[in-house]
Design a protein around this motif. Structure first.
Motif, PDB file in Angstrom:
ATOM      1  N   GLY A 312      28.773 147.497  95.648  1.00 50.44           N
ATOM      2  CA  GLY A 312      29.367 146.224  96.071  1.00 50.44           C
ATOM      3  C   GLY A 312      30.010 145.540  94.871  1.00 50.44           C
ATOM      4  N   VAL A 313      31.340 145.512  94.866  1.00 47.62           N
ATOM      5  CA  VAL A 313      32.076 144.980  93.709  1.00 47.62           C
ATOM      6  C   VAL A 313      31.811 143.474  93.545  1.00 47.62           C
ATOM      7  CG1 VAL A 313      34.392 144.609  92.748  1.00 47.62           C
ATOM      8  CG2 VAL A 313      33.849 146.738  93.951  1.00 47.62           C
ATOM      9  N   ASP A 314      31.742 142.763  94.685  1.00 44.97           N
ATOM     10  CA  ASP A 314      31.499 141.315  94.621  1.00 44.97           C
ATOM     11  C   ASP A 314      30.139 141.040  93.963  1.00 44.97           C
ATOM     12  OD1 ASP A 314      33.505 140.257  97.180  1.00 44.97           O
ATOM     13  OD2 ASP A 314      32.890 142.349  97.042  1.00 44.97           O
ATOM     14  N   ARG A 315      29.162 141.858  94.329  1.00 49.15           N
ATOM     15  CA  ARG A 315      27.815 141.633  93.764  1.00 49.15           C
ATOM     16  C   ARG A 315      27.777 142.002  92.279  1.00 49.15           C
ATOM     17  NH1 ARG A 315      23.551 143.359  98.491  1.00 49.15           N
ATOM     18  NH2 ARG A 315      24.416 141.994 100.107  1.00 49.15           N
ATOM     19  N   ILE A 316      28.587 143.011  91.906  1.00 47.20           N
ATOM     20  CA  ILE A 316      28.674 143.362  90.473  1.00 47.20           C
ATOM     21  C   ILE A 316      29.241 142.156  89.714  1.00 47.20           C
ATOM     22  CG2 ILE A 316      29.959 144.803  88.802  1.00 47.20           C
ATOM     23  CD1 ILE A 316      27.884 146.508  90.062  1.00 47.20           C
ATOM     24  N   ALA A 317      30.279 141.528  90.303  1.00 47.11           N
ATOM     25  CA  ALA A 317      30.879 140.341  89.659  1.00 47.11           C
ATOM     26  C   ALA A 317      29.850 139.217  89.577  1.00 47.11           C
ATOM     27  CB  ALA A 317      32.108 139.887  90.442  1.00 47.11           C
ATOM     28  N   MET A 318      29.041 139.067  90.644  1.00 49.79           N
ATOM     29  CA  MET A 318      28.032 137.997  90.645  1.00 49.79           C
ATOM     30  C   MET A 318      27.018 138.197  89.521  1.00 49.79           C
ATOM     31  SD  MET A 318      27.350 137.632  94.720  1.00 49.79           S
ATOM     32  CE  MET A 318      26.140 136.306  94.639  1.00 49.79           C
ATOM     33  N   VAL A 319      26.578 139.447  89.355  1.00 52.09           N
ATOM     34  CA  VAL A 319      25.591 139.734  88.306  1.00 52.09           C
ATOM     35  C   VAL A 319      26.230 139.543  86.929  1.00 52.09           C
ATOM     36  CG1 VAL A 319      24.201 141.577  87.258  1.00 52.09           C
ATOM     37  CG2 VAL A 319      24.206 141.268  89.743  1.00 52.09           C
ATOM     38  N   LYS A 320      27.442 140.081  86.791  1.00 57.33           N
ATOM     39  CA  LYS A 320      28.107 140.027  85.487  1.00 57.33           C
ATOM     40  C   LYS A 320      28.377 138.585  85.039  1.00 57.33           C
ATOM     41  CE  LYS A 320      31.290 141.731  82.380  1.00 57.33           C
ATOM     42  NZ  LYS A 320      31.397 142.886  81.557  1.00 57.33           N
ATOM     43  N   TYR A 321      28.814 137.738  85.982  1.00 57.53           N
ATOM     44  CA  TYR A 321      29.228 136.386  85.595  1.00 57.53           C
ATOM     45  C   TYR A 321      28.211 135.310  85.995  1.00 57.53           C
ATOM     46  CZ  TYR A 321      33.511 138.824  84.565  1.00 57.53           C
ATOM     47  OH  TYR A 321      34.412 139.705  84.041  1.00 57.53           O
ATOM     48  N   GLY A 322      26.998 135.758  86.400  1.00 60.37           N
ATOM     49  CA  GLY A 322      25.919 134.809  86.698  1.00 60.37           C
ATOM     50  C   GLY A 322      26.232 133.888  87.867  1.00 60.37           C
ATOM     51  N   LEU A 323      26.807 134.410  88.947  1.00 59.19           N
ATOM     52  CA  LEU A 323      27.129 133.573  90.113  1.00 59.19           C
ATOM     53  C   LEU A 323      25.970 133.625  91.101  1.00 59.19           C
ATOM     54  CD1 LEU A 323      30.737 134.937  90.797  1.00 59.19           C
ATOM     55  CD2 LEU A 323      30.010 133.227  89.120  1.00 59.19           C
ATOM     56  N   ASN A 324      25.625 132.462  91.674  1.00 55.52           N
ATOM     57  CA  ASN A 324      24.505 132.475  92.619  1.00 55.52           C
ATOM     58  C   ASN A 324      24.967 132.492  94.071  1.00 55.52           C
ATOM     59  OD1 ASN A 324      25.484 129.965  92.925  1.00 55.52           O
ATOM     60  ND2 ASN A 324      23.682 128.861  92.148  1.00 55.52           N
ATOM     61  N   ASP A 325      26.292 132.513  94.295  1.00 57.48           N
ATOM     62  CA  ASP A 325      26.778 132.523  95.675  1.00 57.48           C
ATOM     63  C   ASP A 325      28.104 133.275  95.771  1.00 57.48           C
ATOM     64  OD1 ASP A 325      27.775 131.772  98.294  1.00 57.48           O
ATOM     65  OD2 ASP A 325      26.257 130.191  98.249  1.00 57.48           O
ATOM     66  N   ILE A 326      28.148 134.261  96.667  1.00 53.97           N
ATOM     67  CA  ILE A 326      29.350 135.106  96.815  1.00 53.97           C
ATOM     68  C   ILE A 326      30.560 134.272  97.251  1.00 53.97           C
ATOM     69  CG2 ILE A 326      29.044 135.755  99.261  1.00 53.97           C
ATOM     70  CD1 ILE A 326      29.685 138.662  98.417  1.00 53.97           C
ATOM     71  N   ARG A 327      30.302 133.144  97.947  1.00 54.20           N
ATOM     72  CA  ARG A 327      31.410 132.329  98.467  1.00 54.20           C
ATOM     73  C   ARG A 327      32.265 131.735  97.350  1.00 54.20           C
ATOM     74  NH1 ARG A 327      27.331 129.994 102.925  1.00 54.20           N
ATOM     75  NH2 ARG A 327      25.970 130.375 101.160  1.00 54.20           N
ATOM     76  N   LEU A 328      31.659 131.604  96.159  1.00 56.24           N
ATOM     77  CA  LEU A 328      32.436 131.081  95.021  1.00 56.24           C
ATOM     78  C   LEU A 328      33.664 131.951  94.768  1.00 56.24           C
ATOM     79  CD1 LEU A 328      29.500 130.316  92.561  1.00 56.24           C
ATOM     80  CD2 LEU A 328      31.067 128.637  93.568  1.00 56.24           C
TER      81      LEU A 328
END
Ligand code: FA5
Length: 340
Positions: A312-328
């Motif tokens: 999941g590319v979106d989740r990879i981005a979330m982990v990499k950039y410390g995002l707590n919500d995919i909607r961002l």
């Protein structure tokens, strides 16, 4: 008649002098020279005049017509020139003008992440293959060994366009397309958008991105899958990132697994973000390519083996950039976008 014609011509000249555009001129032309125009009506009356008056009257009317026509044409030309001049002046762009605050955009975080992922895999010797977002049931399910009653096939999970054509719910259909090309060995990744009827929450979106990886060759083993994943994850997140493998089931891989990474917030210590587990949300699913899938694509499963995974590319981005919500990633909030 002569006096009458003179008055008509004076009136026409007067009205023409007030015309502001070629449409006004056209209106005047119709009023005086049109089918029922004032000058035309006089022309029609010539036949009723005594024979001796006819030539003079005809001459006078023709002269008046010509003068009227000339007045209108000249004014029309002048107006056209003026309008063109005005248009050019209005549309002129001063390329030397200086602006203090000009924002230049940049790639969205998702596309930055996609590019980063593709570069990492290219550096590891993988081909990058363009994918199709609309695909067939055969590529998405049938040839991927999915049983007829698999829940993902239902219309409540997947968006169908017709009975046979759908918005792909995963990038695994690209495995089939690449294997069908008949060239071996295969070492490819293919990334892009996928679509599912999933409820939106902090980690799920109905449209998200996956990156599919497929390797098919002689003697490919689970050790190769593990080595590829661990090399990739360290390239992406740094050396202190660990992976956790959990057994799972996919119809198209056997054995199958799901993978999580060290929680990026606490780096494995345990924190509220990871529910004190020390692990991130699920990042990918994968496994050894099922022999039925190889055979469906005409590949000898006795000779060749393969591994595949879809992350999941979106989740990879979330982990990499410390995002707590995919909607961002999809809100298009400038305050968020400007941070990356
Ligand atoms: C699959 O889609 C399989 N095709 C993966 C695969 C490929 C398995 C090749 C074996 C071989 P899954 O449904 O678990 O698996 O999705 C893969 C990843 O996509 C998940 O781990 C997660 O990171 C991401 N994902 C799934 N659903 C969503 C969603 N709704 N929103 C955001 N990311 C999602």
């Amino acid at each position: 008649m002569e006096e009458n014609l003179k008055q008509i011509l004076d009136r026409l000249k007067d009205e023409t002098s007030y015309a502001r555009n070629p449409f006004d001129i056209e209106k005047i032309r119709v009023t005086y020279l049109g089918k029922n125009g004032l000058i035309t009506q006089l022309k029609k009356k010539i036949s009723k005049l005594p024979a001796e008056e006819k030539p003079m009257a005809g001459k006078l009317i023709n002269e008046t017509s010509k003068k009227a026509e000339k007045t209108l044409t000249q004014k029309s030309e002048t107006l056209k020139k003026e309008l063109l001049k005005q248009k050019i002046a209005e549309e002129t762009i001063d390329v030397t003008a200086h602006f203090e605050n000009h924002d230049s955009g940049h790639l969205a975080l998702i596309n930055q992440t996609l590019e980063e992922l593709e570069t990492i895999f290219q550096n590891m010797g993988f081909d990058v293959v363009e994918g199709l977002e609309i695909d067939t049931v055969k590529h998405v399910f049938d040839d991927l060994n999915s049983p007829a009653d698999h829940p993902a096939r239902s219309t409540s999970d997947t968006f169908y366009i017709t009975d046979d054509i759908l918005l792909r719910p995963h990038t695994s259909s690209m495995q089939i397309r690449v294997m069908n090309e008949g060239k071996l060995p295969i070492k490819m990744v293919s990334a892009g958008r996928v679509f599912r009827n999933d409820e939106v929450d902090a980690t799920h979106s109905p449209m998200f991105h996956q990156l599919e990886c497929l390797v098919v060759d002689e003697n490919v083993s689970m050790a190769n899958l593990k080595a590829t994943l661990e090399t990739f994850i360290k390239e992406m997140f740094g050396d202190d990132m660990q992976l956790r493998y959990r057994p799972h089931h996919f119809p198209f891989t056997e054995p199958s697994l799901e993978v999580d990474a060290t929680c990026p917030v606490c780096r494995g210590e345990g924190c509220p973000a990871c529910g004190n587990t020390g692990w991130s949300m699920e990042l990918l699913g994968g496994g050894m390519v099922h022999p039925n899938v190889l055979e469906a694509c005409g590949i000898d499963s006795e000779k060749y083996t393969g591994f595949a995974f879809g992350l999941g590319v979106d989740r990879i981005a979330m982990v990499k950039y410390g995002l707590n919500d995919i909607r961002l990633l999809y809100d298009n909030d400038k305050r968020f976008l400007e941070q990356f």
